[in-house]
Enzyme design. Structure first.
Site, mmCIF file in Angstrom:
data_model
loop_
_atom_site.group_PDB
_atom_site.id
_atom_site.type_symbol
_atom_site.label_atom_id
_atom_site.label_comp_id
_atom_site.label_asym_id
_atom_site.label_seq_id
_atom_site.Cartn_x
_atom_site.Cartn_y
_atom_site.Cartn_z
ATOM 1 C CG ASP A 485 -38.892 18.944 -16.926
ATOM 2 O OD1 ASP A 485 -38.086 19.378 -17.757
ATOM 3 O OD2 ASP A 485 -38.796 17.833 -16.385
ATOM 4 C CG ASP A 850 -39.045 15.263 -13.562
ATOM 5 O OD1 ASP A 850 -38.438 16.214 -13.049
ATOM 6 O OD2 ASP A 850 -38.584 14.577 -14.488
ATOM 7 C CG ASP A 854 -37.904 20.352 -13.087
ATOM 8 O OD1 ASP A 854 -37.167 20.881 -13.924
ATOM 9 O OD2 ASP A 854 -38.524 19.298 -13.285
#
Length: 1225
Positions: A485, A850, A854
C-alpha cells in the site's frame, strides 16, 4: 462411491469460500449392529478407522437417499483436499412452542415473505429439518430442495421491505418462532475439557503408530529408549493440550462478554422492551441509546451514529453510519445503488461511540444477522476452523514418508523371509520383521520439522513481528513478489498541508501557501474544507481520519455541539456546529451547521455534506474527493480547461491532491434535506479548487525496496491514491528504477456502438532543471527505444482500467501483470482481486499494508503483513508493531531460514532412517541386530538432540538473489538424498563384507554356546540371563558380533556427518558455528562416538555390547567414515548446492521453469510487438471479452489460453505437519 443423483446431492454455500457438497444418507440398524460387532472383534481398529475416515463410517452404516428423507448427511469440501465431515439431521418442532400457530399451508408463519422459515416448516406437523455446520445452522428448504442459512435477513429484501416489514419491530409470536429456528444470538466458544483434548491428541494417527511401535519395543526389552520416547511424547502431548486449552480459554473470554449485553428493542404493538442480547432475532428493531458494543449485525434505519470499527479494519478511526434510504423500488437493498452498502450496516463487535437522532425519535437499527452469521462470528469461525493451507514442501514430504513406509514394508517381508528360512518360529519372525518395519519412519519426524517454524516465530517476535498463523512462515521463504500500500506504508501516515489552489471564473487562482503563516482566506473553498469531513467531537476532543484532521486544522476553525443559539432551520440537536476560531480569517459567517452527511467510501472515492450557513435561509452541498472523480460531477463550464495539466503538475511531484465542489440547494425545511439522496446532492456541482498536501516517503522505504530488488523480489504498489502521484512515489522510492520506461494502461468500458478499448501511453521522464530532485511526467507520443524494447518497462494503471481489463481483456491481463508495477485508485475489492491474479501466475505474493482498506488483500496473500497497531487486524497472518516496511525483508529472511531448516531436518531424518534400516538389514541376514544402548546412543544422544537444535541457526543477514527450493522433489534435493543413500549402502555393505575377511574374525552367531561361555570369563562378562532383544532363541550373542562392532561406529559417524552436511549456512542461514548449542551437541556426539569406538575399557565394551577388535581396524573404520564425509560434503557443497552450476545445466539442456509468469516472460521477450506504446486496441467482441491482435498472438489460441489461465489454482494453503502427514498415514 457418491451418487450423482440430483436429490441425493446439493451444494452448500455455492460459490463461497466455504463451499461444501452435501450428500443424503439414511442409517440402517442392521448395518450399525454389524459395524459394532466388527469393531469389537478387531479390538477397536475398525472404530479407529471410522474415527479417521468419517465417510467410511457413513458408507458402512447408511444407505444413500434423497436429502429430504436423510437422517444423516455427509459433507465434502470442494477444494483440492476433499475433506469429509458427518452430521446428523436435527428435527425442530414448532408445536413445542406455547403460542398458537396456524397449520394452514397457505398462511405464512412469519411476516417476511422472503424468509426461508416459511418454506422450511412442514405443515400440519409444524416440523423443520436442519443441520449445524461450523456453528452455522442450515434448514431444509422444501421449495428449492436445498439447505439454506438461518439467523439472518435474506439479501432479497428491498429497502422498502426493511422499513415497512421490520420498521415497527416484530410481533412476540414471530420472535418466539425465530428464536427456536435461528437459535440464540450468541458467539459461544466452548472451553474444551482436558480429557477431550487429550483423546484427540492420542488418537492422532501418528501417536497410534507410535504407541504400536513402543509396545513392540518394550516387549523386546528396549526399555531405556522406549521410556525416553514415551517421556518426550508425553511432554509433547501435554504441551499441545496445554496450548490448545489456553487458546480455547482466551477465545472463550474474548467473546463471553459479547453474549451478556442488555439491549432495548421495539416490539410491534407492545412498545419498548429490555432483554439480553442472546434473545435477539433477525428482524428485531434495536434502539441505540448511546455508547454500546454491538451484539449483532444491524441495518441503521433511523438517525446517524458514529462507530469505531477497529475490530474489523485495524484502524481506530470513527466511521459515520447513515440510515438506509426509504426507496420504493424492489431492488435488493445491498444493490439499490452504486453506493457502498456497508455504510448503513453496524457490525457486531464494533463500538457505537456517538448517536445522532434524526429528530423523529431515537436511533434505530434492524437486526440483520445474529450469532456466528455476524461479522464477529465470522471472525471467530475463521479462527476455530482455519482453511488448510497447501504448500508443495508438505505434499512432497508426504510422498517421502510413503516411500519410507514402503521401504519399511519391503524390510518387513525381507526380515520375515530370513527368519523363517533360518527355522525361527513364526511368532518370533513376525516380531523381528515388525521391528525392522518401525525403523524407517523416525518417531521424532513431526516435532523436528516444526522446530524451524517455532524458532523463526521466536526470532520474529523479538523484531516486533507477531504471527497468528505460524504455518505460513515456511511459505514466506518462497515469496517473490510483494505488494505495498502507499499511504502509511511506503509514505508517512501523516500529511502536511502545502497549499490550496482556488478557482474563479473557470480559472485556477493564485496558490495559497500554508507555510506563509497567513490564515486561509474565507470563501467557498474554506467553507468546504471546514465542513466536508467525517470528524466528530467526542468528550471535547476532535477525532477522525488524520487527513481530515490536518485539513480542518488548516482552516483554523473549531467544532462545537449544537446548542439553543443555533436552533434554526429546524435542525436536530445532534447536528455539528463549525465556528471560526481565533486564528481564522475574517468571515461574515457566524457558523456552519452540518445537516446531512454522505460518508467517504473507498469504492466511491468521495464524500459529501449538506450544510447551512447560519443566517441564511437555504442549504449548501459540498463534495470532497479524488480530483478526477469530483470533476465528473461538476458542470463542465466550472472546471478549468487546464485542470488535467494542473493536476499532473502537482501529482507528478508526489503531492496528495484533493478536489472540492459546491452547489446551492433551494431547501428551506430540514425534512426536505433529510429526504435528499446522494444522487441528488452529487450532481451539477461547481468546481471550487484543489487542496495540496505533502506525503513524504518513510526513511526506511528506499533502502528496503533496494534490498528486495537486489534479491530479485518484485515490488508492486497497490494504492487508492492518484495514479500520477503513485508513479512519482514509485520513481522516488526507486520501485521503478531510474531509466526505466513507464507505460500507462487506460482501458475503457464499451459505450453505445464502440467496443471496450485499451490505450497504451508512454510516460517520458524529465528532470526538474539544475539541482532539481522532482520527477515530472509528460505523456507524449515518443516510442520505446529499440534497444530498450522488452527490457526494462513498467505498466501503470488505475482501478477502473484494471476492472475493464478483468472483464473485457482477461487474456491481456497476465501479459500486463508480469510487468505491472503501479496500480492506483484501487478499491479494497480490486486489491484482493489483483493479489489473486498474481497468485494465478504462480507468484508467491506478500502484501504489506496499514490494515485499513487492505484487509481483503492481506488475507488473500500468501503472507499478509499488517502495519496496524490494532491487533484487531486479524485478517493478516502477520502484524508488525514497528510501522514501516523493514518487517518485509525480516520476514522473508526468517521464512527462508525456516524453509531451509525444514529441508535439512527432513533430509537428515530420511537418511537417518535409511542408515539404520541398512545396518539393521545387514545384521538381520545373520539373525543379529544392534544392541539396546547402541540404538539409544544414535536415537537420543545424537538424532533427537541434534534435530531439535539444527533449526535454531539464525537467518542470514542479507537476502540472496534467489529463493531456496520450494519442493523436496527438485533435482538437487533428490540427488542429495539419493547419492547419500548410495554412499551409505556402499560403505556399510563393504564394511559388513570386509570384516569377515579379517584374520581375527569368526562368526560369533555360529558358535554361540562356546562363545558365551568363554566370553563370560574373558571379555565382556555378559550373563546368559541378559536378554537384549527379548528373543528366546537369540539372546545376547545375537547382538554381540564383529559385524555390529564395525557397523555401529560407521552408522553413528555417518549420522553425525550428514547432520553437519545438511546444516548448510550461507546464503539463507548464518554459518553453522553461530548455532552454539547445535555445534556443541554435534562435537560432543562426535567426541563421545570416537571415545567409545577407540576405548578398550571393559565396562564400556560390556555396556555397549562390543567386541574387542584391533586398533588398526578401528582406525580403518574411522578413516572410511572420514572419507565418506569428505566425498559427501564435496558433492553437497560444491555440486548440489552450486546455484551457478544448476543454472548452467538448465541452460544447456533447455530446462525452463513451469511457473506461469516465467512462461509469459519468455513469450513476451520473443514478441517484437510487445510492449505496445501510443496506440489504442479494441476488443473484438465486447460481450465475450476476447481480445484479438494478430500482431502478436493467434486468435485460435486465445480462448484456450484464457480457459487455461482461469483454471490455474494457487498454492495458498498448507497443513501443519501433524495434520497433513500424520492423518494420512
Amino acid at each position: 462411491m457418491e451418487q450423482d443423483c440430483k436429490d441425493h446431492r446439493v451444494l452448500l454455500n455455492s460459490g463461497e469460500e466455504n463451499e461444501l457438497e452435501v450428500f443424503g444418507y439414511h442409517s440402517r440398524t442392521l448395518r450399525r449392529v454389524l459395524c459394532f460387532v466388527a469393531s469389537v472383534l478387531t479390538c477397536g481398529v475398525l472404530w479407529l478407522l471410522f474415527y479417521w475416515k468419517p465417510h467410511w463410517k457413513v458408507w458402512a452404516n447408511c444407505v444413500s437417499c434423497p436429502l429430504q428423507e436423510a437422517d444423516t448427511v455427509l459433507l465434502r469440501t470442494t477444494d483440492e483436499f476433499q475433506r469429509y465431515k458427518r452430521k446428523k439431521v436435527i428435527c425442530v418442532y414448532l408445536s413445542n412452542l406455547t403460542i398458537p400457530l396456524s397449520k394452514n399451508p397457505g398462511e405464512p408463519l412469519v411476516a417476511d415473505c422472503h424468509s426461508v422459515i416459511n418454506k422450511a416448516v412442514l405443515k400440519p406437523e409444524l416440523k423443520l429439518r436442519c443441520i449445524q455446520v461450523q456453528k452455522i445452522r442450515y434448514v431444509w428448504d422444501n421449495t428449492e430442495k436445498q439447505f439454506k442459512k438461518v439467523g439472518l435477513l435474506e439479501d432479497s429484501n428491498s429497502c422498502y421491505d426493511i422499513h415497512h416489514t421490520f420498521g415497527l419491530g416484530l410481533k412476540i409470536e414471530e420472535q418466539e418462532i425465530r428464536r427456536l429456528v435461528c437459535g440464540p444470538n450468541a458467539i459461544e466458544v466452548e472451553i474444551q475439557p482436558i480429557w477431550k483434548l487429550l483423546v484427540k491428541q492420542v488418537l492422532n494417527p501418528f501417536y497410534v503408530f507410535q504407541a504400536f511401535t513402543l509396545t513392540l519395543w518394550l516387549s523386546q526389552g528396549y526399555i531405556e529408549y522406549s521410556v525416553a520416547i514415551i517421556i518426550l511424547t508425553a511432554i509433547s502431548i501435554i504441551i499441545s493440550v496445554y496450548d490448545l486449552r489456553q487458546q480455547s480459554v482466551k477465545l472463550h473470554n474474548l467473546v463471553e462478554d459479547h453474549n451478556k449485553v442488555q439491549v432495548t428493542i421495539s416490539v410491534k404493538d407492545k412498545g419498548l422492551q429490555e432483554l439480553e442480547s442472546r434473545l435477539l432475532v433477525p428482524g428485531d428493531v434495536l434502539i441505540l441509546p448511546g455508547k454500546l458494543s454491538l451484539p449483532c449485525d444491524a441495518i441503521l434505519i433511523d438517525g446517524n451514529c458514529v462507530v469505531n470499527e477497529g475490530m474489523l479494519t485495524g484502524e481506530s478511526i470513527p466511521v459515520t453510519k447513515t440510515p438506509l434510504p426509504h426507496s420504493e423500488n424492489t431492488m435488493p437493498w445491498k444493490s439499490h445503488s452504486l453506493e457502498d452498502y456497508r455504510r448503513h450496516v453496524l457490525f457486531c463487535g464494533t463500538e457505537v461511540i456517538q448517536v445522532k437522532p434524526s429528530g423523529q425519535g431515537p436511533v434505530k437499527a434492524v437486526v440483520l444477522q445474529t450469532g456466528y452469521n455476524t461479522a464477529k462470528g465470522d471472525l471467530v469461525r475463521s479462527i476455530l476452523y482455519p482453511r488448510p493451507l497447501n504448500f508443495k514442501l508438505y505434499s512432497d514430504a508426504f510422498k517421502f514418508i510413503v516411500f519410507l513406509a514402503f521401504l519399511g514394508v519391503l524390510g518387513f517381508f525381507y526380515a520375515l523371509g530370513v527368519y523363517i528360512y533360518n527355522g525361527v518360529s513364526s511368532g518370533e519372525s513376525l516380531t523381528m520383521a515388525l521391528l525392522l518395519l518401525t525403523v524407517t519412519v523416525p518417531p521424532v519426524l513431526p516435532a523436528a520439522l516444526t522446530t524451524g517454524i517455532v524458532y523463526a516465530q521466536k526470532r520474529l517476535k523479538k523484531k516486533k513481528i507477531f504471527c497468528i498463523s505460524p504455518q505460513r512462515i515456511n511459505m514466506c521463504g518462497q515469496i517473490n513478489l510483494v505488494c505495498f500500500d502507499k499511504t502509511g506504508t511506503l509514505t508517512e501516515d501523516g500529511l502536511d498541508l502545502w497549499g490550496t489552489v482556488p478557482t474563479a471564473r473557470n480559472c485556477f487562482q493564485e496558490v495559497h501557501s500554508f507555510t506563509s503563516g497567513k490564515a486561509l482566506p474565507w470563501g467557498p473553498l474554506c467553507a468546504a474544507m471546514a465542513s466536508c469531513h467525517s470528524l466528530i467531537l467526542l468528550d471535547g476532543t476532535i477525532q477522525g481520519d488524520p487527513l481530515d484532521l490536518k485539513m480542518f486544522e488548516g482552516t483554523a476553525w473549531k467544532m462545537e455541539d449544537c446548542n439553543v443559539d443555533y436552533y434554526t432551520f429546524g435542525m436536530s440537536e445532534s447536528s455539528v456546529i463549525i465556528k471560526p476560531g481565533p486564528q481564522a480569517s475574517q468571515t461574515p459567517v457566524q457558523a456552519i451547521v452540518v445537516l446531512l452527511q454522505f460518508p467517504f467510501s473507498s469504492s466511491l472515492q468521495r464524500m459529501s455534506v449538506v450544510t447551512q450557513l447560519v443566517g441564511e435561509d437555504h442549504a449548501h452541498a459540498y463534495m470532497k474527493g479524488a480530483p478526477e472523480m469530483v470533476a465528473r460531477f461538476c458542470k463542465a463550464e466550472t472546471v478549468p480547461k487546464n485542470f488535467s495539466q494542473e493536476l499532473r503538475n502537482y501529482t507528478t511531484q508526489g503531492f496528495r491532491v484533493i478536489a472540492f465542489a459546491h452547489k446551492d440547494l433551494k431547501m428551506k425545511m430540514l425534512s426536505e434535506v433529510v429526504g435528499l439522496t446522494r444522487e441528488e446532492v452529487e450532481s451539477e456541482l461547481t468546481f471550487l479548487g484543489l487542496l495540496i498536501m505533502e506525503n513524504r516517503l518513510k526513511k526506511e522505504t528506499k533502502a528496503v525496496l533496494k534490498e528486495l530488488s537486489e534479491a530479485r523480489i518484485r515490488s508492486v504498489m497497490i494504492t487508492g491514491d492518484n495514479l500520477q502521484t503513485a508513479i512519482t512515489v514509485a520513481k522516488n522510492s526507486e520501485m521503478i528504477p531510474r531509466g526505466s520506461q513507464v507505460i500507462l494502461v487506460e482501458a475503457n468500458e464499451p459505450e453505445d456502438f464502440a467496443p471496450a478499448s485499451v490505450t497504451w501511453q508512454l510516460v517520458e521522464n524529465q528532470e526538474n532543471g539544475a539541482g532539481g530532485n522532482a520527477t515530472y511526467i509528460n505523456i507524449g507520443n515518443s516510442a520505446v527505444l529499440e534497444g530498450e524494447k522488452g527490457s526494462c518497462y513498467h505498466f501503470a494503471m488505475s482501478g477502473k482500467s484494471y476492472q475493464v481489463l478483468l472483464q473485457h481483456f482477461y487474456d491481456l491481463l497476465p501479459k500486463i501483470l508480469v510487468n505491472g508495477t503501479v496500480f492506483a485508485r484501487m478499491s479494497p475489492g480490486q486489491k484482493s482481486s489483483l493479489v489473486e491474479e498474481f497468485q494465478k501466475l504462480n507468484y508467491y505474493v506478500g502484501m504489506c499494508g496499514d490494515g485499513a482498506n487492505d484487509c481483503g488483500a492481506l488475507k488473500m496473500a500468501h503472507a499478509g503483513i499488517s502495519l496496524s497497531e490494532q491487533e484487531a487486524s486479524v485478517a493478516s497472518p502477520f502484524t508488525s508493531k514497528i510501522p514501516n516496511i523493514e518487517c518485509v525483508p525480516h520476514l522473508i529472511k526468517e521464512g527462508r531460514a525456516a524453509l531451509v531448516s525444514s529441508f535439512g531436518v527432513f533430509k537428515y531424518l530420511t537418511m537417518y532412517g535409511i542408515i539404520q534400516f541398512t545396518g539393521t538389514s545387514l545384521l538381520y541376514w545373520q539373525l543379529q541386530l544392534f544392541g539396546n544402548y547402541q540404538y539409544l546412543m544414535q536415537d537420543v544422544a545424537i538424532t533427537l538432540m541434534v534435530c531439535l537444535t539444527m533449526s535454531s541457526t539464525h537467518a542470514y543477514a542479507k537476502l540472496a538473489p534467489y529463493r531456496p527450493a520450494g519442493q523436496l522433489l527438485s533435482p538437487p534435493l533428490l540427488l542429495s538424498v539419493s547419492l547419500n543413500v548410495c554412499f551409505t549402502f556402499a560403505i556399510q555393505i563393504c564394511a559388513f563384507l570386509f570384516v569377515k575377511q579379517q584374520p581375527w574374525y569368526f562368526a560369533v552367531y555360529k558358535y554361540r554356546e562356546c562363545f558365551l561361555y568363554n566370553q563370560s570369563n574373558f571379555t565382556t562378562n555378559v550373563s546368559l540371563e541378559i536378554n537384549c532383544v527379548g528373543n528366546a532363541t537369540l539372546r545376547s550373542a545375537s547382538v554381540i558380533s564383529f559385524e555390529s562392532t564395525t557397523l555401529w561406529p560407521i552408522t553413528t559417524l555417518n549420522c553425525i556427518a550428514i547432520a553437519f552436511i545438511f546444516s548448510k549456512g550461507k546464503p539463507f542461514r548464518k554459518p553453522i558455528y553461530t548455532n552454539y548449542m547445535f555445534s556443541f551437541l554435534l562435537l560432543s556426539a562426535l567426541g563421545l562416538t570416537i571415545f567409545i569406538m577407540f576405548s578398550d575399557i571393559q565396562e564400556i565394551l560390556q555396556g555397549m555390547q562390543f567386541l574387542l577388535v584391533p586398533t588398526s581396524w578401528k582406525v580403518s573404520v574411522f578413516v572410511t567414515a572420514l572419507v565418506q564425509f569428505c566425498v559427501a560434503f564435496f558433492v553437497e557443497d560444491a555440486i548440489l548446492q552450486n546455484q551457478k552450476l544448476w543454472l548452467l545445466i538448465k541452460k544447456e539442456f533447455g530446462f525452463n521453469s513451469r511457473n506461469q509468469y516465467r512462461n509469459w516472460q519468455r513469450k513476451l521477450a520473443e514478441d517484437s510487438t510487445w510492449p505496445p506504446t501510443n496506440r489504442t486496441d479494441y476488443a473484438s467482441d465486447s460481450k465475450n471479452g476476447f481480445y484479438i491482435n494478430l500482431g502478436y498472438e493467434s486468435p485460435e489460441q486465445i480462448p484456450k489460453e484464457k480457459q487455461e489461465l482461469r483454471s490455474q489454482t494457487t498454492e495458498q494453503h498448507f497443513l501443519t505437519i501433524e495434520q497433513h502427514f500424520l492423518t494420512r498415514l
